[in-house]
Design a protein around this motif. Structure first.
Motif, short mmCIF file in Angstrom:
data_model
loop_
_atom_site.label_atom_id
_atom_site.label_comp_id
_atom_site.label_asym_id
_atom_site.label_seq_id
_atom_site.Cartn_x
_atom_site.Cartn_y
_atom_site.Cartn_z
N LEU A 1 0.80 -1.20 0.30
CA LEU A 1 0.05 0.09 -0.12
C LEU A 1 0.90 1.09 -0.23
O LEU A 1 0.75 2.02 -0.79
N ILE A 2 2.02 1.30 1.06
CA ILE A 2 2.81 2.55 0.85
C ILE A 2 3.55 2.62 -0.63
O ILE A 2 3.61 3.66 -1.08
N GLN A 3 4.07 1.44 -1.08
CA GLN A 3 4.69 1.63 -2.39
C GLN A 3 3.77 2.23 -3.36
O GLN A 3 4.13 3.06 -4.33
N ASN A 4 2.48 1.67 -3.25
CA ASN A 4 1.58 2.37 -4.33
C ASN A 4 1.35 3.83 -4.22
O ASN A 4 1.29 4.54 -5.04
N ALA A 5 1.19 4.23 -2.87
CA ALA A 5 0.84 5.69 -2.47
C ALA A 5 2.21 6.37 -2.99
O ALA A 5 1.93 7.54 -3.43
N ILE A 6 3.37 6.05 -2.82
CA ILE A 6 4.53 6.71 -3.41
C ILE A 6 4.51 6.77 -4.86
O ILE A 6 4.66 7.72 -5.58
N LYS A 7 4.22 5.73 -5.38
CA LYS A 7 4.12 5.56 -6.88
C LYS A 7 3.26 6.46 -7.70
O LYS A 7 3.51 6.93 -8.62
N PHE A 8 2.06 6.47 -6.92
CA PHE A 8 0.97 7.34 -7.57
C PHE A 8 0.97 8.78 -7.10
O PHE A 8 -0.31 9.46 -7.14
N SER A 9 1.72 9.20 -6.35
CA SER A 9 1.86 10.67 -5.69
C SER A 9 2.85 11.55 -6.53
O SER A 9 3.90 11.11 -7.02
#
Ligand code: ADP
Length: 750
Positions: free
Chosen positions: A646-654
């Motif tokens: 979840l944190i990786q996605n958050a980083i990736k899509f911000s």
């Protein structure tokens, strides 16, 4: 003295044969009785050898009774010797006559047997202004009688007339009394009668007695709200006449019946041959007819038709009174019968509906329908024809009764035969007598009556329901019941067919599902194998790439270094993909190894691990994790993977400058974790799909985010394996909040 008269009277009356009809409608015996006192008085007043009373009938004069001084005297012979001229004179003058002079019709005149009297006195017996009899006295002594005797005889003749008139009157009164009594009795019997047949019988018998009829019938409007007349009871007509009348058919607005039914009055037909209204084709042979209308509360219900005419006004009144009582009783009984029939219908329909809804197999539904209907309607056979698959033919599907023999044989084109016509015309058809039907197609020559109703499902005919019998005119009332049954049956048949087709689709689906499951299993196995096979060579590639990058295999020129860097990056992507696939397969297959886990600790650890890449992406990573949260039951490594993804996605899509917050909230029965970002957000239509395996928004070649599309699928799988749920709130352009819950299993604080 009385004995003598009686004796003479007896012998006299028996001696007279074939009596004609006299003015009086009283038996000879009764008249004799009535005249006895007159003769007794006469005996005292006038001398005679023989005296007698004769009656004028339509066949001539008839000696009714008399008296003679000697038992040897034959009164009939004596009477025959009465001079005709004397009789004629009396009839002409209507006055008493006497024969004073000797009269000798024969040479020998034996005195005792008195074959011919010598002196006569006769006096007319009159009533209603006409001479209907005479009183005659005679003697063997010529010239014995004179005017005085004639006057006396006249006085006694008057008495005789009075006695007879009184007798007639009292007889008539007696008869009336009897008629009233019998009418009372009949009405009593009518109220107690148990069935229509008895009622009709009583009514007809009483009508015959009142009108002195020899033949007649009770004709009812049948059905009660129709126009058709039907003989329901008869006497003296015979079955052929009834059959002829009932099959003609006769309408209530026809013939003399119309007159009686519209006026409500008795209609008398004195001469059927000359009455223009008389229907001469309905089989009645009577010359005179009386129609007495049966008027019930709701109007005319039929009539009593008997031969002959009412004798007088009183008879008319009595007939009308009888008809009144009869109408009420018949109507009541018919209503009762109708109610009983309706009840039977309702219970049949109830049985039918419980039977046919208790089974969902078409065959057993059809079988129950035909057998229940055949039993209740007491018909020969009950059959169901259904349109076959081609849609062009009707096929006998089931039957109860002898028609079952035609199963598999009886086949009709639509529009052909009665059932075929029922289909094309979409209406019920009743053939009361198949032999009268020219175009009737016989499967079975025994069938005489046939009633066919369509089976309709949502306005479309699917077949027919029919009943048949060996008797003509077997059905009438059955149409209503059959139509309702057909409606029920059609629905049941459709349900059963739907159920059967559902069953077979279900079976097909199950098979398809099995195949898919099998395919899926093979696919997973294939992926698993490939992934495992890829891991080892990837480790080698990675190792050598690192050796190259570190210059352990010699320094690389700058261009080659860039190439090796690309190889290193792509190797990373490939390794991640393989890792993701392996962990997804593991999450799906392997059971999680649970134990008490501090979710706060797992979350903090994940945040720490991601901090470097967040910094690199220019993002602020915030921890919002309270202390003292209860432990959860779970597997730490897997839960860590959830936070990582979840944190990786958050980083990736911000975008750089954004914020990522990792939050833990305690709820009543759950620990809820959230990863909130201020990134690109997700469109509402995508939110459900992103948790699917390999799904990526804009997952095309134009996409500039790397990834495998497996991250969220793994998250979902792990969370659900822990008994929790995942979800997302998001607004495009504003950010997303991914959350998941894990059930609390312990009160232990950490
Ligand atoms: P991927 O490997 O593509 O990240 P995921 O299963 O993790 O695969 O995510 C599926 C898709 O969901 C992503 O490709 C992306 O389109 C969307 N997605 C996931 N997380 C976010 C997020 N925080 N913000 C916006 N979109 C996201």
């Amino acid at each position: 003295m009385a004995d003598r008269f009686q004796r003479v009277f007896d012998s006299m009356t028996t001696a007279v044969d074939a009596p004609g009809t006299s003015l009086f409608d009283v038996s000879d015996e009764t008249m004799g009785e009535a005249l006895l006192p007159v003769l007794r008085e006469l005996h005292r007043a006038v001398i005679y050898d023989a005296a007698f009373v004769s009656l004028s009938t339509d066949r001539g004069w008839r000696v009714l009774m008399g008296d003679a001084i000697s038992p040897k005297v034959d009164l009939l012979t004596v009477a025959e010797s009465l001079p005709t001229s004397l009789l004629e004179r009396m009839l002409e003058t209507q006055q008493p006559q006497f024969l004073a002079k000797p009269h000798s019709p024969t040479k020998q005149k034996p005195p005792l047997s008195m074959q011919a009297a010598r002196a006569w006195v006769i006096a007319p017996i009159q009533a209603y202004g006409s001479v209907f009899g005479m009183l005659a006295l005679c003697n063997n002594e010529p010239g014995l009688y004179e005017q005085r005797d004639a006057d006396l005889a006249m006085a006694y003749a008057g008495q005789a007339a009075m006695a007879l008139e009184n007798l007639q009157l009292s007889q008539e009164t007696g008869k009336r009394m009897q008629e009233f009594a019998s009418l009372m009795e009949a009405s009593q019997a009518l109220y107690q009668a148990a069935d229509l047949e008895t009622i009709l019988d009583i009514v007809l018998k009483e009508a015959f007695a009142l009108n002195e009829s020899q033949e007649g019938s009770i004709i009812l409007i049948d059905p009660p709200d129709g126009d058709r007349l039907r003989i329901v009871a008869e006497r003296g007509l015979g079955p052929e006449v009834v059959e002829k009348f009932n099959s003609r058919p006769v309408n209530r607005h026809e013939g003399t019946y119309r007159r009686a039914l519209t006026t409500g009055e008795i209609v008398e037909v004195p001469d059927t041959a000359s009455d223009p209204d008389f229907l001469d084709d309905v089989g009645s042979r009577a010359r005179q007819i009386t129609n007495v209308p049966l008027i019930a509360e709701r109007g005319p219900i039929g009539l009593i038709a008997v031969d002959g005419l009412p004798r007088d006004e009183t008879t008319r009144h009595l007939l009308m009174a009888l008809a009144g009582i009869a109408a009420v009783t018949i109507d009541k009984e018919r209503l009762h019968q109708q109610t009983v029939a309706r009840l039977a219908e309702v219970s049949t329909l109830y049985t039918l509906s419980t039977q046919i809804t208790s089974s969902l197999s078409t065959t057993s539904v059809l079988e129950s329908i035909v057998s229940i209907l055949r039993m209740t309607l007491d018909c020969r056979s009950c059959s169901i024809f259904l349109i076959d698959r081609t849609g062009e033919h009707l096929q006998l599907e089931v039957a109860s009764g002898p028609s079952v023999a035609w199963k598999g044989i009886a086949r009709l084109r639509l529009g052909e035969g009665v059932s075929g016509r029922v289909i094309t015309e979409q209406r019920s058809i009743y053939i009361p007598d198949t032999q009268a039907e020219r175009d009737f197609i016989f499967f079975d020559p025994d069938i005489r009556s046939l009633l066919v109703v369509p089976l309709l499902v949502r306005g479309e005919v699917i077949g027919t329901l029919s009943i048949d019998d060996t008797q003509p005119n077997a059905f009438d009332e059955e149409l209503r019941l059959l139509a309702i049954a057909a409606a029920q049956a059609a629905v049941a048949i459709e349900n059963a067919q739907l159920y059967e087709s559902l069953q077979s689709s279900y079976a097909e689906l199950e098979q398809a599902f099995d195949e898919l499951r099998h395919l899926d299993k093979s696919k997973s196995e294939l992926i698993q194998n490939i992934s495992h096979e890829l891991r080892t060579p990837l480790t080698f590639i990675r190792g050598y790439v690192e050796l190259l990058q570190d210059g352990e295999l010699g320094a690389l020129p700058e261009e080659q270094q860039r190439a090796v860097e690309i190889v290193a990056n792509k190797t990373d992507v490939l390794s991640r993909l393989v890792d993701d696939i392996v962990s997804m397969l593991q999450a799906g297959r392997e059971r999680i190894r649970t134990g008490p886990v501090s979710i706060s600790k797992v979350a903090r650890f994940a945040v720490q691990a991601a901090r470097a890449s967040a910094d690199e992406a220019g993002l602020t990573l915030i921890e919002d994790i309270p202390d003292g949260l209860p432990l959860v039951q779970g597997e730490m490594r897997r839960l860590g993977q959830v936070f990582d993804n979840l944190i990786q996605n958050a980083i990736k899509f911000s975008q750089p400058g954004g914020t990522i917050t990792v939050r833990i909230v305690e709820q009543e029965q759950w620990i809820r974790a959230e990863v909130e970002d201020t990134g690109i957000g997700i469109a509402p239509g995508e939110m459900d799909r992103i948790f699917e395996r390999f799904y990526q928004i804009n997952g095309t070649t134009t996409r500039h985010f790397d990834g495998t599309g497996l991250g969220l699928a793994i998250v979902k799988q792990i969370v659900e394996a822990h008994g929790g749920q995942v979800g997302v709130h998001s607004m495009v352009g504003e950010g997303s909040t991914f959350f998941f819950t894990i059930p609390k299993t312990t009160t232990e604080q950490h």
